[in-house]
Design an enzyme around this catalytic site. Structure first.
Site, short mmCIF file in Angstrom:
data_model
loop_
_atom_site.label_atom_id
_atom_site.label_comp_id
_atom_site.label_asym_id
_atom_site.label_seq_id
_atom_site.Cartn_x
_atom_site.Cartn_y
_atom_site.Cartn_z
N TYR A 278 13.90 16.97 -40.87
CA TYR A 278 13.71 15.61 -40.39
C TYR A 278 13.04 14.83 -41.52
O TYR A 278 11.90 15.14 -41.90
CB TYR A 278 12.84 15.58 -39.13
N HIS B 200 15.40 11.63 -23.70
CA HIS B 200 14.62 12.36 -24.71
C HIS B 200 13.81 13.49 -24.08
O HIS B 200 13.05 13.27 -23.13
CB HIS B 200 13.68 11.42 -25.44
#
Length: 614
Positions: free
Chosen positions: A217, A399
């Protein structure tokens, strides 16, 4: 009776066969929703494109194979498993070629399906590879077939390097396979006209060298132009570096808190412990893209504000690189292109968080195949914060973290579930994108919103608490709506007092008379429990019956004048199919408390009896 397509044809013969009139096919395809072609495998040897005919409830798929040898496997399964998968297979025996609907068993062995639901339309060789065009219904009523529905679809694939005398010789665990995730069913509305005065900002990675590791990430801070006036973002799209289409997995752009006058420049791993702490305050989602997603358009009457008073000059880009082949030295400048206009639309769009507060108070026991947690946006909050005509939800982003398996938000009005806002029964944290609703949902003052998340912790030996870490959990739905209100967060968690009672009860039940409840933090208290079926079942009952604390927050992080104290008259709604029942919390929890005390007394009697019998 089993039906096999192309039973007596070689692969090269297949290329000249048409099983449906091409003219009729083109009429269907032009009138249907068409998705972009996406790389199925990391090396881009396989490309998949599909069209949707909602009128016929059918999906048309075109698979391109760059270097076809002895066949190809494409399929769908619940979470990308090679077992119990719905498959379509093209293979050859060395002298003949075959096409058929197949399935894999619990060990990966492949068999032809008795009910052939995949229909081959066209197969042909082109300079850039071999093309297969086929179709199947969304629902086939075949227990061996995958039900294609809204939400994430896990695509599995494999290439055959050797001929097969029989398809039954094939075991998916013995060939090179992989998985890709897509949203197959999407709204089929045409792309709107954007109008004049359109400008763009590219929020992209600064020529990053992608690390040679499977998952990265990458975070990057980008400044907006000085003194940028208020504009409306009306569309955004991905900008992917050519050649990296199979590695760039998903991208998000966040606006930093407007309270921060400066954010340090940063380009590096989002997981680096040395990154500036201020990056943690860049959480307001502006845009999100995942592999397979198309350009995102705002409704004609709304746009997302960027620039001007009350906004931040700083944006945080987050790119997820999926590099399972550990490719080294690959450079990337991928990101998102924001299309904005100074011609402000009628409404500012807003983003609101629904679900659970990020707190360890909400936890998942270990070794759970299925465990549910639910967050509430209560009628008191919507009554206080929403305008008389309510708001219109047009998209949402679901999410969770790694244990999440499903997310569902429903609208409750008058004590009954009236509409599903968004649902994904095959949710994956590795595929998070903003999803456009098939139709807008009107939420009125006094409505209730329930966001229920499903988790699996079978691979974990310790409890999973709520929090920001990737091994902790979240349950969130970011809904995109208009007109924008000051309500930015409408979430809940159970009353901490009742959780402390739970810790005390469970410790007593397991014979731990030296309870340290309240002396250590919640995470430690969860980790110190003896986790058996009873401990988990009582926690589930607690979450379903205990009073809740409500967080009804303004965009300034201040609370609306709604009591956060637990209310003994609070109602929670649970639905089973189309039927809804209402539970009054306090009496039910009192009953559970009594049962726990009774169980504790029974255990004490048993222990005493055992002692005196020795």
């Amino acid at each position: 009776m089993m039906r096999i397509f192309n039973k007596h044809l070689r692969l090269q013969d297949v290329t000249i066969m048409y099983f449906t009139a091409l003219a009729a096919l083109m009429v269907i395809l032009v009138a249907s929703y068409q998705a972009p072609s996406i790389p199925v495998d990391v090396s881009s040897e396989l490309q998949l494109a599909w069209n949707i005919s909602y009128a016929k409830q059918e999906i048309y798929m075109e698979l391109q194979v760059a270097d076809l040898k002895h066949g190809v496997v494409l399929g769908m399964s619940d979470r990308g498993e090679l077992t119990n998968a719905d498959l379509v297979v093209l293979w050859d025996s060395g002298t003949k070629s075959y096409f058929g609907d197949a399935w894999s068993d619990s060990e990966g062995h492949v068999s032809l399906d008795r009910q052939q639901d995949y229909e081959l339309i066209e197969a042909k060789e082109k300079p850039d590879g071999f093309y297969l065009l086929f179709k199947r219904p969304f629902s086939t009523c075949d227990p061996k077939d995958y039900l294609i529905e809204e939400g994430t679809v896990h695509i599995i694939y494999g290439l055959l390097d050797q001929p097969l005398a029989s398809l039954e010789e094939l075991n998916l665990s013995r060939i090179h396979t992989g998985v890709q995730r897509v949203l197959m069913l999407r709204p089929d509305d045409p792309s709107p006209t954007l109008g004049p005065d359109l400008q763009t900002i590219d929020v992209v990675a600064p020529d990053v060298i992608i690390p040679s590791q499977e998952t990265t990430y990458w975070c990057f801070i980008q400044k907006l132009p000085e003194n940028m006036p208020k504009n409306h973002i009306i569309m955004y799209e991905s900008v992917i570096t050519p050649g990296n289409e199979a590695i760039v997995h998903h991208i998000e752009v966040f606006e930093c808190s407007p309270d921060m006058m400066d954010v340090p420049q940063y380009s590096g791993s989002c997981d680096d412990n040395m990154k500036p702490r201020k990056l943690n305050y860049c959480r307001h989602v502006l845009a999100a893209w995942a592999m397979g997603a198309e350009a995102f358009y705002y409704p004609p009457d709304a746009g997302l504000a960027i620039g001007g008073p009350g906004s931040s000059r700083f944006l945080r880009l987050e790119v997820h690189y999926h590099n399972p082949l550990l490719i080294a030295g690959r450079r990337d400048s991928s990101g998102i292109r924001l299309h904005y206009t100074p011609r402000l639309r009628r409404y500012d769009a807003g983003i609101m968080e629904l679900g659970l507060v990020y707190t360890p108070v909400m936890a998942i026991p270990p070794k759970q195949h299925t465990f549910y947690l639910t967050g509430y946006c209560t009628s008191k909050c919507t009554q206080t914060a929403l305008p008389p005509g309510g708001i219109y939800v047009f998209a949402s982003q679901l999410h969770t973290h790694l244990a999440g398996r499903g997310v569902r938000t429903v609208l409750v009005r008058g004590g009954k579930e009236v509409e599903i806002v968004q649902e994904d029964q095959h949710f994956s944290t590795h595929y998070q994108t903003i999803r456009v609703l098939r139709k807008m949902v009107n939420i009125l003052p006094g409505d209730v919103l329930l966001t229920k998340c499903t988790y699996n912790t079978e691979d974990r030996s310790k409890p999973t608490v709520g929090g920001f870490g990737i091994m902790e959990e979240m349950c969130v739905n970011y809904i995109h709506y208009y007109p924008r209100t000051q309500l930015e967060l409408c979430k809940s968690h159970i009353d901490m007092g009742y959780l402390q009672k739970y810790f005390n009860f469970i410790n007593r039940f397991h014979g731990n008379e030296q309870c340290v409840c309240g002396e250590v933090d919640v995470t430690q208290q969860f980790s110190q429990l003896d986790w058996d079926d009873f401990t988990g079942e009582v926690l589930d009952s607690l979450y379903n019956t205990a009073p809740i604390f409500m967080h009804c927050n303004q965009s300034t992080a201040r609370l609306f004048p709604v009591s956060r104290r637990p209310d003994t008259n609070t109602f929670l709604w649970k639905a089973c199919g189309s039927q809804t029942r209402t539970l009054i919390l306090s009496p039910l929890f009192t009953m559970i408390t009594s049962l726990l005390n009774y169980a504790n007394n029974v255990k004490s009697l048993f222990v005493n009896f055992k002692y005196y019998s020795m």
